[in-house]
Design an enzyme around this catalytic site. Structure first.
Site, PDB file in Angstrom:
ATOM      1  NE  ARG A  29      -8.244  -8.367  -2.135  1.00 58.50           N
ATOM      2  CZ  ARG A  29      -7.686  -8.903  -2.689  1.00 58.50           C
ATOM      3  NH1 ARG A  29      -8.138  -9.078  -4.040  1.00 58.50           N
ATOM      4  NH2 ARG A  29      -6.092  -8.524  -3.401  1.00 58.50           N
ATOM      5  CE1 TYR A  30     -13.733  -8.073  -2.465  1.00 57.52           C
ATOM      6  CE2 TYR A  30     -12.601  -9.169  -0.738  1.00 57.52           C
ATOM      7  CZ  TYR A  30     -12.949 -10.058  -2.393  1.00 57.52           C
ATOM      8  OH  TYR A  30     -12.295  -9.902  -3.054  1.00 57.52           O
TER       9      TYR A  30
ATOM     10  CD  GLU B 294     -12.299  -6.575  -4.758  1.00 59.28           C
ATOM     11  OE1 GLU B 294     -13.587  -6.439  -5.021  1.00 59.28           O
ATOM     12  OE2 GLU B 294     -11.341  -7.274  -5.209  1.00 59.28           O
TER      13      GLU B 294
ATOM     14  CG  HIS C  10     -13.062 -13.443  -0.027  1.00 60.75           C
ATOM     15  ND1 HIS C  10     -14.661 -13.662   0.219  1.00 60.75           N
ATOM     16  CD2 HIS C  10     -12.961 -12.433  -1.040  1.00 60.75           C
ATOM     17  CE1 HIS C  10     -14.679 -13.469  -0.456  1.00 60.75           C
ATOM     18  NE2 HIS C  10     -14.080 -12.604  -1.462  1.00 60.75           N
TER      19      HIS C  10
ATOM     20  CG  HIS D 100     -18.635  -6.014  -7.016  1.00 61.45           C
ATOM     21  ND1 HIS D 100     -17.347  -5.233  -5.915  1.00 61.45           N
ATOM     22  CD2 HIS D 100     -17.379  -6.706  -7.433  1.00 61.45           C
ATOM     23  CE1 HIS D 100     -16.544  -5.562  -5.680  1.00 61.45           C
ATOM     24  NE2 HIS D 100     -16.010  -6.517  -6.199  1.00 61.45           N
ATOM     25  CD  GLU D 101     -17.676  -9.365  -9.624  1.00 58.85           C
ATOM     26  OE1 GLU D 101     -16.095 -10.024 -10.249  1.00 58.85           O
ATOM     27  OE2 GLU D 101     -17.285  -9.764  -8.120  1.00 58.85           O
TER      28      GLU D 101
ATOM     29  CG  HIS E  95     -13.398  -6.642 -10.148  1.00 57.38           C
ATOM     30  ND1 HIS E  95     -12.812  -6.207  -9.890  1.00 57.38           N
ATOM     31  CD2 HIS E  95     -14.659  -7.488  -9.055  1.00 57.38           C
ATOM     32  CE1 HIS E  95     -12.963  -6.435  -8.000  1.00 57.38           C
ATOM     33  NE2 HIS E  95     -13.835  -6.726  -8.098  1.00 57.38           N
TER      34      HIS E  95
ATOM     35  CE1 TYR F 214      -3.673  -2.095   0.501  1.00 56.18           C
ATOM     36  CE2 TYR F 214      -2.856  -3.114   1.614  1.00 56.18           C
ATOM     37  CZ  TYR F 214      -4.052  -3.112   0.819  1.00 56.18           C
ATOM     38  OH  TYR F 214      -4.648  -4.002   0.585  1.00 56.18           O
TER      39      TYR F 214
ATOM     40  CG  HIS G  71     -17.294 -15.796  -3.938  1.00 56.77           C
ATOM     41  ND1 HIS G  71     -17.773 -15.108  -2.944  1.00 56.77           N
ATOM     42  CD2 HIS G  71     -16.316 -14.620  -4.162  1.00 56.77           C
ATOM     43  CE1 HIS G  71     -17.979 -14.233  -2.334  1.00 56.77           C
ATOM     44  NE2 HIS G  71     -16.782 -13.511  -3.582  1.00 56.77           N
ATOM     45  CB  ALA G  72     -19.875 -12.749  -8.336  1.00 54.62           C
TER      46      ALA G  72
HETATM   47  O1  X8Z Z   1     -15.783 -10.823  -2.811  1.00 57.41           O
HETATM   48  C1  X8Z Z   1     -16.528 -10.680  -3.648  1.00 57.41           C
HETATM   49  C2  X8Z Z   1     -17.100 -10.137  -4.644  1.00 57.41           C
HETATM   50  C3  X8Z Z   1     -15.757 -10.355  -5.662  1.00 57.41           C
HETATM   51  S1  X8Z Z   1     -14.464  -9.695  -5.375  1.00 57.41           S
HETATM   52  C4  X8Z Z   1     -18.212 -10.528  -5.053  1.00 57.41           C
HETATM   53  N1  X8Z Z   1     -16.771  -9.927  -1.908  1.00 57.41           N
HETATM   54  C5  X8Z Z   1     -17.227  -9.639  -0.922  1.00 57.41           C
HETATM   55  C6  X8Z Z   1     -17.506 -10.783  -0.567  1.00 57.41           C
HETATM   56  O2  X8Z Z   1     -18.406 -11.730  -0.612  1.00 57.41           O
HETATM   57  O3  X8Z Z   1     -17.161 -11.429   0.876  1.00 57.41           O
HETATM   58  C7  X8Z Z   1     -17.828  -7.670  -2.397  1.00 57.41           C
HETATM   59  C8  X8Z Z   1     -18.293  -7.675  -1.285  1.00 57.41           C
HETATM   60  C9  X8Z Z   1     -17.086  -8.210  -0.458  1.00 57.41           C
HETATM   61 ZN    ZN Z   2     -14.281  -7.439  -6.359  1.00 56.03          ZN
END
Ligand code: X8Z
Ligand code: ZN
Length: 616
Positions: free
Chosen positions: A524-525, A413, A515, A385-386, A389, A224, A355-356
């Site tokens: 990051r989120y 993000e 994750h 969101h996607e 990216h 960072y 998971h997206a």
């Molecule tokens: O994982 C994600 C995205 C993909 S980068 C769908 N997000 C986090 C989650 O789902 O835990 C977006 C919000 C937080």
């Molecule tokens: Zn994302």
């Protein structure tokens, strides 16, 4: 596996990053002997040029392998992904070690110095150089990630897959059924990974130490443009800015849950039971807006998911609608290949990772999303969101390979979420989803803000604690014998929630959140949650918006699009404050814009909460 360079660090760690005929790539590394004697600036320049060339080439095949594995999980694709991931890690480690040789050389150009630093810190999970370590690490991470993808819970005693159980947690209101889904998911998906997670931690820490980092957590905090200590302090500072807002929302939500379910299910004091919040992980609470909505007049009067269903939207149409927003800002349409190659809905005949995520397979135009889209409000936001990216990836495609990334991972993000904040009632009218007569009047502003806060504000402590847990695991402060207790403690401390049933150290609830097995860093989120309000406020200011911030939509504003593109196209070529300044004029990440957006709600919550117990 887990190379953080390029395209993919933000979506599926490791899945996106990789290297083409990796064998060829490694041959290239081996063929370039380390020059003898004192390193020179010219050698450093040549080293960086070779690293970029080899890694860019290598990333393409590895991305394809990762894509096939994520969209068709079998023992065979797991084996291929594990092999490719190990080769990619080996490559990343070689260049990271090489970079260390040149990094402190006097007289380096800005770009060579920056790229050497990026090479050194580019791996998410580095492996040590001893024989077999990268294969072992990659096999562990592939196994955990695919197990998550194949994971099932139960509802009414019947098996239910990950994307269905996630949706059901948002709509079911029977506390016993919620507990069944919560417990089965955590027990069946998380607990079996416990041993592998400890092994993964030990190996990757060994790798991080070889690269000169204290542990993997310290490596993650080094990305960072400041020291790891400064970064940890910055995240705590931002949390303190937004914490009062979270506390007010927690107090109000607990009260409403108590009104709905009674003392036996949710007490008036103490933590909130985490399966009651409309989300498997209690990370976003918007799905229980109906439970907390202000009585009568203050309510919003519509639900985006219901509108989509009423107008006959299917997942493809939802994605087209998302593309429409970006087109209105002046971004070129998505390529034909996006529509041909993306996974927009869950295939019926095979296991996939639902998971997206967003992908860039060739570092140029082969951009795609991978989702198991359902027609509901959550997935409408996730599509934006996607796509954020994907548009970011395309905007920086002309940058050198090592700069093809977000200014920091929070930026990547935040972009799509910034756009999704523009999905206002007036915007829904413009695209024909909401009847003009149904636009909520100004007296419904509190309802609109509360609906947003249930997702955006509720998420903040969750966004912070995931990596507080991992930082502790990687540093050894949380021993493998205390994974579950530390997880529950952090969930209590930051979110004020508790599991619906007793947990012990045979469990591993952290592993039931995507994750963690997929090794995607999470801070990051948290950053994105505040950055998106900074970006949104800047866009609304640029567009000349004078009304309440949450009613602003910068749809169709080409000037905003041009300025946004100026920031996105920089990629990671400059320290992130430079990029932030280009779009917002500020060089600080801060919670101030988020706090300003929700200020009217905070005042309202404080009145509602008068005399009610607060905290836990
Ligand atoms: O994982 C994600 C995205 C993909 S980068 C769908 N997000 C986090 C989650 O789902 O835990 C977006 C919000 C937080
Ligand atoms: Zn994302």
């Amino acid at each position: 596996m887990m190379v953080r360079f390029s395209v993919s660090m933000f979506a599926l760690a490791g899945a996106l990053c990789a290297v083409p005929s990796v064998a060829g790539a490694q041959a290239a590394v081996a063929a370039t002997p380390t020059p003898a004697g004192k390193p020179t600036v010219a050698q450093a320049d040549a080293f960086v040029a070779e690293a970029e060339r080899v890694m860019a080439a290598a990333s393409i095949d590895a991305s394809r392998v990762a894509w096939v594995n994520a969209t068709y999980i079998t023992d065979d694709t797991d084996a291929l992904a594990a092999k490719s991931g190990a080769e990619m890690t080996d490559l990343g480690v070689k260049y990271a070690l090489g970079a260390a040789r040149y990094a402190s050389l006097p007289g380096l150009s800005f770009d060579t110095k920056r790229k050497l630093d990026l090479l050194r810190g580019g791996l998410t999970l580095p492996a040590p150089t001893r024989p077999g370590a990268s294969e072992e690490l990659s096999t562990l991470t592939t196994k955990m990630s695919s197990s998550y993808g194949k994971g099932m819970g139960t509802l009414d005693g019947k098996p239910i897959n990950g994307s269905d159980i996630e949706a059901a947690m948002g709509s079911v209101r029977d506390p016993a059924k919620l507990t069944e889904m919560w417990t089965s998911w955590n027990d069946k998906v998380g607990a079996p990974m416990r041993g592998d997670y400890a092994k993964m931690t030990a190996i990757s820490n060994e790798g991080a130490r070889e690269l000169g980092y204290k542990d993997v957590g310290s490596l993650w905090r080094s990305g960072y443009d400041m020291t790891p200590e400064q970064f940890a302090a910055l995240t705590d500072k931002i949390w303190k800015e937004v914490e009062p807002l979270y506390m007010a929302l927690h107090t109000y939500t607990r009260w409403k849950l108590n009104e709905k379910y009674g003392d036996a299910v949710q007490a008036k004091t103490g933590p909130i039971r985490s399966d009651l919040l409309g989300n498997m992980w209690a990370q976003e609470w918007g799905n229980i807006y109906d439970i907390v909505a202000p009585k009568g007049a203050g309510d919003v009067g519509y639900d985006t998911g219901d509108l989509l269903k009423a107008k006959g939207y299917d997942p493809l149409k939802m994605v087209k609608q998302g593309e429409g927003f970006y087109s209105s800002l002046g971004f070129a349409p998505l390529p034909e290949t996006f529509w041909k190659r993306s996974q927009i809905t869950k295939p019926a005949d095979r296991d996939v990772i639902c998971h997206a995520s967003a992908w860039d397979l060739d570092n140029q135009d082969d951009i795609r999303i991978k989702m198991c889209t359902k027609v509901n409000a959550d997935d409408f936001v996730t599509i934006h969101h996607e796509l954020g990216h994907n548009y970011y990836q395309r905007a920086y495609k002309a940058q050198p390979f090592l700069y093809k990334n977000g200014a920091n991972d929070g930026f990547h993000e935040a972009i799509g979420d910034t756009v999704a904040l523009s999905i206002t009632p007036d915007y829904l009218v413009k695209i024909g989803l909401l009847d003009a007569a149904k636009v909520p009047s100004a007296d419904k502003d509190i309802g609109l803000l509360l609906r947003q806060a249930m997702d955006k504000v509720a998420f903040l402590p969750f966004g912070l604690l995931i990596d507080k847990w991992r930082w502790g695991v990687f540093s050894g402060q949380i021993p493998a014998t205390g994974y579950q207790a530390a997880w529950d403690q952090l969930r209590l401390q930051y979110q004020g929630i508790k599991p619906p049933v007793a947990r012990d150290e045979t469990k591993f609830d952290a592993g039931a959140k995507y994750h963690i097995p997929a090794a995607v860093p999470y801070t990051r989120y948290f950053l994105a949650r505040v950055l998106q309000f900074q970006f949104y406020k800047a866009a609304c200011d640029q567009s000349g918006w004078k009304g309440p911030l949450h009613r602003c939509s910068f749809y169709d504003d080409k000037a905003v699009g041009t300025k946004l593109n100026a920031m996105l196209s920089m990629g990671q070529s400059k320290p992130w404050p430079d990029a932030l300044q280009v779009f917002t004029g500020s060089r600080q990440m801060s919670g101030a814009a988020l706090v300003a957006y929700f200020a009217p709600l905070k005042a309202w919550l404080d009145v509602q909460n008068k005399g009610k117990p607060t905290g836990w």
